[in-house]
Enzyme design. Structure first.
Site, PDB file in Angstrom:
ATOM      1  N   HIS A  16       1.014  -1.404  -0.022  1.00 54.43           N
ATOM      2  CA  HIS A  16      -0.204  -0.051   0.016  1.00 54.43           C
ATOM      3  C   HIS A  16       0.777   1.123   0.087  1.00 54.43           C
ATOM      4  O   HIS A  16       1.270   1.854   0.878  1.00 54.43           O
ATOM      5  CB  HIS A  16      -0.750  -0.163   1.189  1.00 54.43           C
ATOM      6  CG  HIS A  16      -2.080   1.168   1.366  1.00 54.43           C
ATOM      7  ND1 HIS A  16      -3.010   0.925   2.138  1.00 54.43           N
ATOM      8  CD2 HIS A  16      -1.988   2.180   0.525  1.00 54.43           C
ATOM      9  CE1 HIS A  16      -3.990   2.047   1.792  1.00 54.43           C
ATOM     10  NE2 HIS A  16      -3.402   2.991   1.306  1.00 54.43           N
ATOM     11  N   HIS A  18       1.147   4.933  -2.463  1.00 52.99           N
ATOM     12  CA  HIS A  18       0.671   5.740  -3.593  1.00 52.99           C
ATOM     13  C   HIS A  18       2.045   6.228  -4.130  1.00 52.99           C
ATOM     14  O   HIS A  18       2.766   7.171  -3.428  1.00 52.99           O
ATOM     15  CB  HIS A  18      -0.448   6.678  -3.180  1.00 52.99           C
ATOM     16  CG  HIS A  18      -1.541   6.258  -2.552  1.00 52.99           C
ATOM     17  ND1 HIS A  18      -2.808   5.755  -3.401  1.00 52.99           N
ATOM     18  CD2 HIS A  18      -1.680   5.790  -1.220  1.00 52.99           C
ATOM     19  CE1 HIS A  18      -3.629   5.425  -2.666  1.00 52.99           C
ATOM     20  NE2 HIS A  18      -2.936   5.078  -1.286  1.00 52.99           N
ATOM     21  N   HIS A 192      -9.674   0.824  -1.037  1.00 50.94           N
ATOM     22  CA  HIS A 192      -9.515   1.442  -0.046  1.00 50.94           C
ATOM     23  C   HIS A 192     -10.936   1.539   0.743  1.00 50.94           C
ATOM     24  O   HIS A 192     -11.889   1.913   0.130  1.00 50.94           O
ATOM     25  CB  HIS A 192      -9.384   2.965  -0.188  1.00 50.94           C
ATOM     26  CG  HIS A 192      -7.795   3.151  -0.432  1.00 50.94           C
ATOM     27  ND1 HIS A 192      -7.141   2.566  -1.344  1.00 50.94           N
ATOM     28  CD2 HIS A 192      -6.937   3.892   0.432  1.00 50.94           C
ATOM     29  CE1 HIS A 192      -5.779   3.190  -1.350  1.00 50.94           C
ATOM     30  NE2 HIS A 192      -5.799   4.124  -0.182  1.00 50.94           N
ATOM     31  N   GLU A 195     -11.289   3.210   6.050  1.00 42.97           N
ATOM     32  CA  GLU A 195     -10.084   4.145   6.548  1.00 42.97           C
ATOM     33  C   GLU A 195     -11.025   5.101   7.303  1.00 42.97           C
ATOM     34  O   GLU A 195     -10.687   5.278   8.381  1.00 42.97           O
ATOM     35  CB  GLU A 195      -9.540   4.820   5.279  1.00 42.97           C
ATOM     36  CG  GLU A 195      -8.075   5.762   5.724  1.00 42.97           C
ATOM     37  CD  GLU A 195      -7.577   6.422   4.511  1.00 42.97           C
ATOM     38  OE1 GLU A 195      -8.431   6.394   3.522  1.00 42.97           O
ATOM     39  OE2 GLU A 195      -6.589   7.129   4.868  1.00 42.97           O
ATOM     40  N   ASP A 273       1.716   4.050   2.804  1.00 44.03           N
ATOM     41  CA  ASP A 273       0.578   4.852   1.954  1.00 44.03           C
ATOM     42  C   ASP A 273       1.241   5.820   1.344  1.00 44.03           C
ATOM     43  O   ASP A 273       1.236   5.824   0.065  1.00 44.03           O
ATOM     44  CB  ASP A 273      -0.235   5.239   3.132  1.00 44.03           C
ATOM     45  CG  ASP A 273      -1.392   5.608   2.817  1.00 44.03           C
ATOM     46  OD1 ASP A 273      -2.157   5.391   1.443  1.00 44.03           O
ATOM     47  OD2 ASP A 273      -2.622   6.399   3.522  1.00 44.03           O
ATOM     48  N   ASP A 274       1.512   7.131   2.151  1.00 41.49           N
ATOM     49  CA  ASP A 274       2.132   8.376   1.266  1.00 41.49           C
ATOM     50  C   ASP A 274       3.364   8.785   2.272  1.00 41.49           C
ATOM     51  O   ASP A 274       3.264   9.850   2.720  1.00 41.49           O
ATOM     52  CB  ASP A 274       1.016   9.522   1.223  1.00 41.49           C
ATOM     53  CG  ASP A 274      -0.106   8.671   0.438  1.00 41.49           C
ATOM     54  OD1 ASP A 274      -0.167   8.743  -0.795  1.00 41.49           O
ATOM     55  OD2 ASP A 274      -1.041   8.599   1.193  1.00 41.49           O
TER      56      ASP A 274
HETATM   57  N1  ADE Z   1      -4.605   8.628  -2.008  1.00 43.84           N
HETATM   58  C1  ADE Z   1      -3.617   8.789  -1.335  1.00 43.84           C
HETATM   59  N2  ADE Z   1      -3.483   8.271  -0.002  1.00 43.84           N
HETATM   60  C2  ADE Z   1      -4.763   7.917   0.051  1.00 43.84           C
HETATM   61  C3  ADE Z   1      -5.230   7.424   1.378  1.00 43.84           C
HETATM   62  N3  ADE Z   1      -4.711   7.194   2.528  1.00 43.84           N
HETATM   63  N4  ADE Z   1      -6.754   7.440   1.433  1.00 43.84           N
HETATM   64  C4  ADE Z   1      -7.259   7.500   0.255  1.00 43.84           C
HETATM   65  N5  ADE Z   1      -7.035   8.070  -0.957  1.00 43.84           N
HETATM   66  C5  ADE Z   1      -5.519   8.127  -1.034  1.00 43.84           C
HETATM   67 ZN    ZN Z   2      -3.756   4.819   0.494  1.00 44.85          ZN
END
Ligand code: ADE
Ligand code: ZN
Length: 322
Positions: A16, A18, A192, A195, A273-274
């Protein structure tokens, strides 16, 4: 201490991430200069200071603005190569990378530019890397269909389809038809869910979209029947601890439910994630989680094992990484 060394040295899979969320402020500024793109922030420090999020949407607004510097194939290559280098340093042996084509095609960047740049970096890396094309759920299903059509000539370069962006108010069932089409085409499917959204979104992701893994999914524990089902059916959750705290899904890491998920028998994994926005890559997520929660060596090994068992790889290839 010892745990940190074990975490560093364990072979891991990241499921996971992005790729647009791996764009570090320094690279955003370098690409802005290279492409003559004007930014709303004067310096790297000013941009970094804006990374104070209150929820998912407050992050997404800044994340999409950061991606506006990506124009040429080389930009997508450089971004992806930088992520893969960090993953390699963290002993990530395999990664399944999300990319959001609509963020770029909406600005006039051809989808071929996006896919070719990211894919070429994957081929040049010693880390095993595959791609998951993600639809933006705040846009229409029609827009997702159009994106799929544009991407199909390059279908040998990605193996999965995902669903991300603003969750609440955009339930999985909004994309029922396009996911059915992607299933027919033989792609792996993920979404997703849970969350910020309710457990019901996890259920419709499974029952309507027929996804094989749930991204995040941490709100499943609010529904005991769903929790039992996820465990029984071995549906993996790709959990992102630092993300959850930065986006206020949990107020503090001490309140994160990763241990409860594992104790419920769920195939949970740890992911970044990011990472450029949430304060750390793969090992930083492990270390932050293990410092805050009563997790031990056996949990670390279980999480690493889960990451390979949940990966979209032939069993024989998984063995190679362990
Ligand atoms: N796009 C990038 N990170 C995300 C996240 N945590 N939840 C939903 N969309 C995303
Ligand atoms: Zn994500």
């Amino acid at each position: 201490e010892q745990l940190r060394t074990v975490v560093q040295q364990m072979p891991k899979a990241e499921l996971h991430i992005h790729i647009e969320g791996s764009l570090e402020p320094e690279l955003i500024f370098a690409l802005a200069q290279r492409n003559q793109v004007k930014l709303a922030y004067g310096s790297v420090e000013e941009l970094r200071a804006a990374y104070a999020f209150t929820d998912l949407q407050s992050f997404l607004d800044i994340y999409y603005a950061g991606a506006s510097v990506l124009l040429q194939e080389q930009d997508f290559y450089d971004m992806t190569a930088a992520y893969l280098k960090r993953a390699e340093q963290d002993n990530v042996r395999h990664t399944e990378i999300f990319f959001d084509p609509q963020t770029h095609t909406a600005r006039g960047v051809p989808i071929k530019t996006v896919i070719d740049g990211i894919h070429r970096a994957c081929q040049d890396s010693p880390v095993s890397a595959t791609l998951i094309l993600s639809f933006l759920r705040h846009l229409s299903e029609e827009d997702a269909f159009a994106t799929l059509e544009e991407a199909l000539p390059y279908r040998d370069k990605y193996m999965g389809i995902g669903l991300d962006s603003s969750e609440v108010g955009n339930p999985p069932e909004k994309f029922a038809r396009v996911f059915a089409k992607c299933r027919e085409l033989g792609f792996h499917l993920v979404a997703h869910a849970g969350e910020e959204g309710p457990p019901a979104y996890i259920e419709t992701a499974l029952d309507v979209l027929k996804v094989e893994r749930i991204d995040h999914g941490v709100r499943c524990l609010e529904d005991a029947a769903l929790t039992g089902r996820l465990a029984r059916e071995r549906i993996a959750l790709t959990v992102c601890p630092l993300s959850n705290v930065k986006l206020c899904v949990f107020e503090r890491m001490e309140q994160h439910n990763l241990l409860q998920l594992l104790d419920a028998g769920i195939v949970a994994t740890v992911n970044s994630d990011d990472p450029a926005y949430f304060g750390g890559y793969m090992n930083a997520n492990f270390v932050a989680t293990f410092e805050a929660l009563p997790l031990g060596l056996s949990h670390a090994q279980r999480l690493a094992r889960n990451s390979f068992s949940a990966a979209f790889l032939p069993a024989q290839q998984k063995q190679k990484f362990l």
